[in-house]
Scaffold this motif. Sequence first.
Motif, PDB file in Angstrom:
ATOM      1  N   LEU A  61       0.822  -1.210   0.000  1.00  0.00           N
ATOM      2  CA  LEU A  61       0.000   0.000   0.000  1.00  0.00           C
ATOM      3  C   LEU A  61       0.857   1.261   0.000  1.00  0.00           C
ATOM      4  O   LEU A  61       1.644   1.487   0.909  1.00  0.00           O
ATOM      5  N   GLY A  70      -3.145   5.249   2.374  1.00  0.00           N
ATOM      6  CA  GLY A  70      -2.739   3.865   2.596  1.00  0.00           C
ATOM      7  C   GLY A  70      -3.127   3.367   3.980  1.00  0.00           C
ATOM      8  O   GLY A  70      -3.603   2.241   4.149  1.00  0.00           O
ATOM      9  N   PHE A  93       3.794  -1.098   3.663  1.00  0.00           N
ATOM     10  CA  PHE A  93       3.559   0.268   3.175  1.00  0.00           C
ATOM     11  C   PHE A  93       4.686   0.702   2.253  1.00  0.00           C
ATOM     12  O   PHE A  93       5.826   0.279   2.405  1.00  0.00           O
TER      13      PHE A  93
END
Lengths: 281, 351
Positions: A61, A70, A93
């Motif tokens: 994300l 995100g 992430f």
Amino acid sequence: MNANMNTQPRAVIAEDEPLLAAALRHELAGLWPELQVQAMVPDGRAAVAAALAHRPDVLFLDIRMPGLSGLDAAQAVLEDWPDDAGLPPLIVFVTAHDQHALAAFEHAAIDYVLKPVEPQRLARTCERLQAALVQRVAQTSAQRSGSVEAALAPLRALLQERLDEAAAPFESTEPLRVLQAGIGNTLHMVPVAEVIYLEAADKYVRVVTANGEHLLRSSLRELLPRLPAGQFWQVHRSTVVRAEAIATVTRSENGKLTLALRGCADKLAVSRLYACRFKAM
Amino acid sequence: MPFDWPAIRRRVAYVAAFNTVIALLVSLVAQQSFVLTVVQSQCIGLSILTLMELAGWWYGSRGQETSRLSRALVVLACVLSGYALGSVLGSLLTGWSIWQQWGQAPRLSLGVLAVTLFAGVAITAYFMFREQIARTQGEAEAARRLAAETQLRLLQAQLEPHMLFNTLANLRALIAVDPPRAQAMLDHMIAFMRATLNASRSGEHTLADEFARLADYLALMQIRMGDRLRVDLRLPDALRDVRVPAMLLQPLVENAIKHGLEPQIEGGELVVEASVAEGRLCLVVADSGVGWSAVPPATQSFGLQQVRERLRAAYGELAQMTKGDQPAGGARVALSWPQEALPVSLAGACS
């Protein structure tokens, strides 16, 4: 449970810049050939939809995406993950350069990848993911729920940190005592003490009291830091309850928590992210 | 208005010291008791000081500009009334009658009065002069600091790390996939960075240059946003050579993308247009994004503030900046100034 979880791990990539998404996929193909990228989506909402539809093992994300960020997408995926869909995805992430975010990620022990992609670092991340997936297969169901809890903790930490930051400017001011909800020519003054719970609805917040409901043109995120600290508990990304208005918390067979409220017949579901709050003393 | 006690204490100390010296001289010359003379001298001196402080506070709290003449008259009035008041007080404390003193030694008394007058004026002038210098220095210092801070922030904003690393990331990805396009992108980036670093020094360039630099920046953003960013730059040939402050529109374009178009899932259009209307040059940056209402006021203000200040510094009060909504949705910022006005260059101030 996905039987071929280990041989054919699946991923979804959420990245709004098309070149970077392609680059990440390309690099992953080199480092982890077995990983199947099932979808590449350009924004937060699409990411949640794709994650719930494809039920991948890994979710990459981008923290800055149009629409939903995100972090919010991660929260939505974890909260809406169906109980019968097996374990929620491992989340990684992706960020360009955000001193602040990096510090938060390190602090919360959450995995992240930098852009531009550094192959060595990505390789290490892939190794970690592979190890975690192997572990999942080998665990018993009790251990699994423990590892899911462990995976939720960093996200919870990140969300709390974001909340604390939002509350910082209001530290020296008085918390709100009255909510002002306008409808037509009337302004309803709702004492905060009478609020039972608040629910986010589109760009509005539904304020539910024993006498009825009101709508505020605000977001839950803007409102929460201004409410008296400690009195209001977030039980879901779109629901905040006044703690004293909770009568009972019931646990169902599959572990889901439901709140029964004083002064209102509604029942509220507690998301797995916030379930740890409700324990016997 | 709060009292500056340390400064007041300082002034009282100076005046008291001065009074003591005067008292010493007078008591020697008039061959009278030093102690009583000192009492008298302090009464007079401190009364004058008190009246002057009150006058200063009175004028200060009203914030009026006083002319030299009225200031001189006030000083005179304070000194004379201070002298009278102080003499009366002094004679009450010492038991000497002031009239007696004048009668017995008129020249001495006159001399003392003259010295008092002179001293009063001189000391006041000295203090006022020092305050004036301190204030001017303070203002100059503040202006320099503002200039330096603005320069730094301009630079930081333009070399924003997030932008930089995202652009480099895209560049890296392009090198493997489409080398000629990667080179073109790198050229845009080099031109943009050169302009950014120069902008804080040279101060101004032509509109043609300005639009070229915006085109560089937008080319970089387009690689990242794909067809979520559609650009329309409109510069009439007649206006190509008009001189403007360098990178004046940059913050507006950045804001339009960051706050207006990026958050919108389908992206949108960005239009930058230069035109002339009714003798005024008009520069407009408009986007079809989420509009002003979606942006919290605190974030809105920094970029706009910077542009406003640069506009003010370059064109003074004749320049105008307006911000508003586009009828079909999105935001719009318009800058205008008289067509004939030339920008005041800040090159000197920055070097």
